[in-house]
Motif scaffolding. Structure first.
Motif, PDB file in Angstrom:
ATOM      1  N   VAL A  55       0.837  -1.202   0.000  1.00  0.00           N
ATOM      2  CA  VAL A  55       0.000   0.000   0.000  1.00  0.00           C
ATOM      3  C   VAL A  55       0.870   1.249   0.000  1.00  0.00           C
ATOM      4  O   VAL A  55       0.620   2.196  -0.763  1.00  0.00           O
ATOM      5  N   SER A  56       1.914   1.272   0.816  1.00  0.00           N
ATOM      6  CA  SER A  56       2.756   2.467   0.879  1.00  0.00           C
ATOM      7  C   SER A  56       3.492   2.698  -0.441  1.00  0.00           C
ATOM      8  O   SER A  56       3.621   3.841  -0.890  1.00  0.00           O
ATOM      9  N   ARG A  58       2.423   1.824  -3.408  1.00  0.00           N
ATOM     10  CA  ARG A  58       1.412   2.305  -4.359  1.00  0.00           C
ATOM     11  C   ARG A  58       1.064   3.762  -4.088  1.00  0.00           C
ATOM     12  O   ARG A  58       0.848   4.545  -5.010  1.00  0.00           O
ATOM     13  N   GLU A  59       0.995   4.151  -2.804  1.00  0.00           N
ATOM     14  CA  GLU A  59       0.702   5.539  -2.468  1.00  0.00           C
ATOM     15  C   GLU A  59       1.810   6.463  -2.959  1.00  0.00           C
ATOM     16  O   GLU A  59       1.537   7.559  -3.466  1.00  0.00           O
ATOM     17  N   ARG A  60       3.078   6.022  -2.822  1.00  0.00           N
ATOM     18  CA  ARG A  60       4.194   6.828  -3.335  1.00  0.00           C
ATOM     19  C   ARG A  60       4.104   6.977  -4.843  1.00  0.00           C
ATOM     20  O   ARG A  60       4.341   8.058  -5.395  1.00  0.00           O
ATOM     21  N   ILE A  62       1.395   6.878  -6.652  1.00  0.00           N
ATOM     22  CA  ILE A  62       0.270   7.777  -6.936  1.00  0.00           C
ATOM     23  C   ILE A  62       0.696   9.228  -6.762  1.00  0.00           C
ATOM     24  O   ILE A  62       0.383  10.084  -7.603  1.00  0.00           O
ATOM     25  N   CYS A  63       1.446   9.523  -5.689  1.00  0.00           N
ATOM     26  CA  CYS A  63       1.914  10.898  -5.463  1.00  0.00           C
ATOM     27  C   CYS A  63       2.823  11.355  -6.599  1.00  0.00           C
ATOM     28  O   CYS A  63       2.708  12.490  -7.083  1.00  0.00           O
ATOM     29  N   ARG A  66       0.709  12.106  -9.604  1.00  0.00           N
ATOM     30  CA  ARG A  66      -0.043  13.359  -9.436  1.00  0.00           C
ATOM     31  C   ARG A  66       0.863  14.563  -9.678  1.00  0.00           C
ATOM     32  O   ARG A  66       0.441  15.538 -10.305  1.00  0.00           O
TER      33      ARG A  66
END
Length: 120
Positions: A55-56, A58-60, A62-63, A66
């Protein structure tokens, strides 16, 4: 006469199929159960750690995407105003240089091939 035997309060008939009741040590059974529970908790903990790392990451990602999207939006707004961002100029000149290098290597390879074929 009846050939059945009384074992542990249960009547067993001769020739009965299936598992025979085994004498199970209650303490050993409890210890196996505890060990199994410990192993299950350890597997669960590892699974949750793996999922949290996934999850972490994938979050990185995504950032980062963006931020890249925001940069492209800013480039588009600048181009709408008639300005060409320096980053785009650098990309274009880099591509032109890359194309020139590719063309020169293709010419060099073609020259080598021609030289080899004329030597035959």
């Amino acid at each position: 006469m009846d050939d059945s035997k009384v074992v542990g309060g249960k009547v067993k008939k001769p020739g009965k199929r299936g598992r025979k009741p085994a004498k199970i040590d209650l303490k050993a059974k409890l210890e196996r159960s505890r060990q199994s529970a410990r192993e299950c908790r350890a597997r669960k903990k590892l699974r949750y750690q793996y999922l949290e790392e996934l999850v972490s990451s994938r979050e990185r990602a995504i950032c980062a995407l963006r931020e890249e999207l925001e940069m492209y939006k800013q480039w588009c707004m600048a181009m709408d105003q008639g300005k060409i961002p320096s980053e785009i100029k650098a990309l274009l000149t880099g591509e032109e240089q890359g194309k020139a290098q590719q063309n020169s290597t293709k010419l060099a390879k073609a020259a080598k091939t021609d030289a080899n074929s004329s030597n035959l």
